[in-house]
Design a protein around this motif. Structure first.
Motif, PDB file in Angstrom:
ATOM      1  N   TYR A   1       1.110  12.717  -9.178  1.00 37.70           N
ATOM      2  CA  TYR A   1       0.772  14.112  -8.890  1.00 37.70           C
ATOM      3  C   TYR A   1       1.940  15.048  -9.198  1.00 37.70           C
ATOM      4  O   TYR A   1       1.729  16.206  -9.566  1.00 37.70           O
ATOM      5  CB  TYR A   1       0.301  14.249  -7.434  1.00 37.70           C
ATOM      6  CG  TYR A   1      -1.152  13.862  -7.309  1.00 37.70           C
ATOM      7  CD1 TYR A   1      -2.160  14.770  -7.614  1.00 37.70           C
ATOM      8  CD2 TYR A   1      -1.510  12.567  -6.934  1.00 37.70           C
ATOM      9  CE1 TYR A   1      -3.492  14.417  -7.526  1.00 37.70           C
ATOM     10  CE2 TYR A   1      -2.848  12.198  -6.844  1.00 37.70           C
ATOM     11  CZ  TYR A   1      -3.833  13.123  -7.142  1.00 37.70           C
ATOM     12  OH  TYR A   1      -5.158  12.762  -7.077  1.00 37.70           O
TER      13      TYR A   1
ATOM     14  N   VAL B   1       2.112   1.816  -3.491  1.00 36.51           N
ATOM     15  CA  VAL B   1       1.068   2.413  -4.339  1.00 36.51           C
ATOM     16  C   VAL B   1       0.976   3.909  -4.072  1.00 36.51           C
ATOM     17  O   VAL B   1       0.880   4.727  -5.006  1.00 36.51           O
ATOM     18  CB  VAL B   1      -0.292   1.734  -4.094  1.00 36.51           C
ATOM     19  CG1 VAL B   1      -1.409   2.476  -4.842  1.00 36.51           C
ATOM     20  CG2 VAL B   1      -0.255   0.277  -4.531  1.00 36.51           C
ATOM     21  N   ASN B   2       1.011   4.283  -2.787  1.00 36.14           N
ATOM     22  CA  ASN B   2       0.943   5.709  -2.442  1.00 36.14           C
ATOM     23  C   ASN B   2       2.151   6.469  -2.993  1.00 36.14           C
ATOM     24  O   ASN B   2       2.034   7.629  -3.426  1.00 36.14           O
ATOM     25  CB  ASN B   2       0.887   5.874  -0.919  1.00 36.14           C
ATOM     26  CG  ASN B   2      -0.450   5.441  -0.347  1.00 36.14           C
ATOM     27  OD1 ASN B   2      -1.469   5.472  -1.048  1.00 36.14           O
ATOM     28  ND2 ASN B   2      -0.460   5.036   0.913  1.00 36.14           N
ATOM     29  N   LEU B   3       3.318   5.793  -3.001  1.00 33.39           N
ATOM     30  CA  LEU B   3       4.527   6.417  -3.533  1.00 33.39           C
ATOM     31  C   LEU B   3       4.374   6.698  -5.033  1.00 33.39           C
ATOM     32  O   LEU B   3       4.713   7.791  -5.511  1.00 33.39           O
ATOM     33  CB  LEU B   3       5.725   5.497  -3.302  1.00 33.39           C
ATOM     34  CG  LEU B   3       7.065   5.967  -3.880  1.00 33.39           C
ATOM     35  CD1 LEU B   3       7.529   7.260  -3.193  1.00 33.39           C
ATOM     36  CD2 LEU B   3       8.121   4.875  -3.723  1.00 33.39           C
TER      37      LEU B   3
ATOM     38  N   VAL C   1       0.836  -1.200   0.000  1.00 34.53           N
ATOM     39  CA  VAL C   1       0.000   0.000   0.000  1.00 34.53           C
ATOM     40  C   VAL C   1       0.873   1.253   0.000  1.00 34.53           C
ATOM     41  O   VAL C   1       0.586   2.229  -0.699  1.00 34.53           O
ATOM     42  CB  VAL C   1      -0.962  -0.002   1.199  1.00 34.53           C
ATOM     43  CG1 VAL C   1      -1.739   1.321   1.266  1.00 34.53           C
ATOM     44  CG2 VAL C   1      -1.924  -1.181   1.116  1.00 34.53           C
ATOM     45  N   ALA C   2       1.955   1.203   0.770  1.00 34.63           N
ATOM     46  CA  ALA C   2       2.874   2.350   0.807  1.00 34.63           C
ATOM     47  C   ALA C   2       3.502   2.563  -0.565  1.00 34.63           C
ATOM     48  O   ALA C   2       3.714   3.709  -0.997  1.00 34.63           O
ATOM     49  CB  ALA C   2       3.952   2.115   1.863  1.00 34.63           C
TER      50      ALA C   2
ATOM     51  N   ASP D   1       1.542   6.970  -6.623  1.00 33.64           N
ATOM     52  CA  ASP D   1       0.481   7.975  -6.763  1.00 33.64           C
ATOM     53  C   ASP D   1       1.060   9.375  -6.573  1.00 33.64           C
ATOM     54  O   ASP D   1       0.660  10.330  -7.263  1.00 33.64           O
ATOM     55  CB  ASP D   1      -0.612   7.694  -5.734  1.00 33.64           C
ATOM     56  CG  ASP D   1      -1.898   8.454  -6.041  1.00 33.64           C
ATOM     57  OD1 ASP D   1      -2.261   8.543  -7.235  1.00 33.64           O
ATOM     58  OD2 ASP D   1      -2.539   8.951  -5.101  1.00 33.64           O
ATOM     59  N   THR D   2       1.997   9.490  -5.659  1.00 33.21           N
ATOM     60  CA  THR D   2       2.666  10.776  -5.455  1.00 33.21           C
ATOM     61  C   THR D   2       3.438  11.194  -6.708  1.00 33.21           C
ATOM     62  O   THR D   2       3.450  12.376  -7.092  1.00 33.21           O
ATOM     63  CB  THR D   2       3.627  10.692  -4.256  1.00 33.21           C
ATOM     64  OG1 THR D   2       2.886  10.373  -3.071  1.00 33.21           O
ATOM     65  CG2 THR D   2       4.360  12.014  -4.044  1.00 33.21           C
TER      66      THR D   2
END
Length: 338
Positions: free
Chosen positions: A321, A313-315, A310-311, A317-318
């Motif tokens: 952006y 995926v968030n990375l 999950v971390a 996603d960042t």
């Protein structure tokens, strides 16, 4: 087994046991009358009774219904070898080994298998077997009943096929046909675990259609849906066999690239970006050549036991952006496998 089959089985077992017991007691008159009644009732049912002598492994009896169902005359059922030989090759070893083991243990049992007809086709049968013991507790004979379960199997296969179809649909995005968030979660977990086991790189790409809100506002939601479908097709055609493409939500898509390093992932991203550009999907409200473009975030990792999917995926996603903040229609990537 339905209630009729169960009643037939109980009735038949009683007949075959009583037949043996009466013969041993020598009560011939009683046997002749009572056994005849049992035999008539038993042979009028759809259940096919049989009896095997354990010492010789020969059929002591098999109901005449067997010929109606399979085409083989009762007289052709001489030993258990005939039973095994008329079983589908894919079922034979498993069923024979199971039945022999259960019979030796003195355990009543059931077995489903495909039986060969005299015409060369196969019929699904269920054998319900009762183990008869002698006074010393040794296995003396097997009393069984064959039931035609072909229709039941057809129904089960249809239900199984529908379940597989429903499961497949539950993993697909209803609009675009690519994987949905549920499938993404499942694939990511599977590939993350595989990458951990093998110490292999895993890459993730996230793509977001630029200025999609203004696209919907200008062209309408129906055309917006058509645009999403087209982008999903472009991405699916740009990836390699074994890669995963899914819709992450809204106008955002996600790609999972197993066993893929940062440079190879970069090449996939560039190919996706180039193909979206080549599609030339009109977008009057976009500042980029008035065609649809996308921004990409990418990441590569060799996951260790302490890493979290999950971390990661968030990375990524960042990174997506970052690409959007840097003007869109570009790529931002991070490599944690270096």
């Amino acid at each position: 087994m339905n209630s009729t089959d169960k009643k037939s089985a109980v009735l038949g077992a009683e007949f075959l046991r009583h037949d043996t017991a009466a013969a041993e007691s020598g009560v011939e008159d009683y046997l002749e009358h009572d056994a005849a009644v049992y035999r008539t009732l038993l042979e009028s049912t759809r259940a096919i009774p049989w009896k095997i002598d354990w010492a010789t492994m020969e059929f002591a009896y098999i109901g005449p219904q067997i010929e109606t169902l399979l085409g083989w005359a009762p007289s052709s059922w001489k030993t258990v070898q005939d039973w095994a030989a008329r079983m589908h090759p894919d079922d034979r070893d498993k069923v024979v080994e199971f039945c022999v083991a259960q019979s030796k243990a003195g355990t009543d049992h059931e077995a489903d298998y495909r039986a060969l007809t005299s015409g060369g086709e196969y019929v699904w049968l269920r054998d319900v077997v009762h183990v008869v013991r002698d006074a010393r507790g040794e296995v003396e004979s097997l009393v069984g009943f064959m039931f035609d379960i072909s229709e039941r199997k057809k129904t089960e296969e249809k239900v199984a096929a529908l379940q597989r179809e429903l499961e497949a649909l539950s993993f697909k995005d209803g609009l675009t046909g690519v994987g949905n968030r549920r499938e993404f979660d499942a694939v990511l977990q599977r590939e993350w675990s595989a990458a951990q086991r093998h110490g292999a790189p895993l890459s993730l790409i996230m793509a977001d259609i630029d200025f999609f809100k203004s696209y919907n506002d200008y062209y309408g939601h129906v055309q917006g849906d058509a645009c999403l479908k087209q982008i999903a097709t472009v991405l699916s055609e740009a990836v390699r066999p074994g890669d995963f493409v899914g819709r992450f939500g809204g106008e955002e898509f996600v790609l999972i690239l197993p066993n893929t390093g940062a440079e190879a992932a970069r090449q996939v991203v560039e190919r996706c970006r180039d193909r979206i550009s080549a599609a030339e999907i009109a977008h009057e409200r976009s500042p980029f050549r008035q065609t649809v473009t996308a921004s990409f975030g990418a990441g590569t990792v060799i996951p260790s036991a302490s890493d979290d999917a999950v971390a990661f995926v968030n990375l990524v996603d960042t990174q997506l952006y970052h690409a959007k903040d840097n003007g869109r229609d570009c790529i931002s990537a991070v490599n944690r496998a270096a």
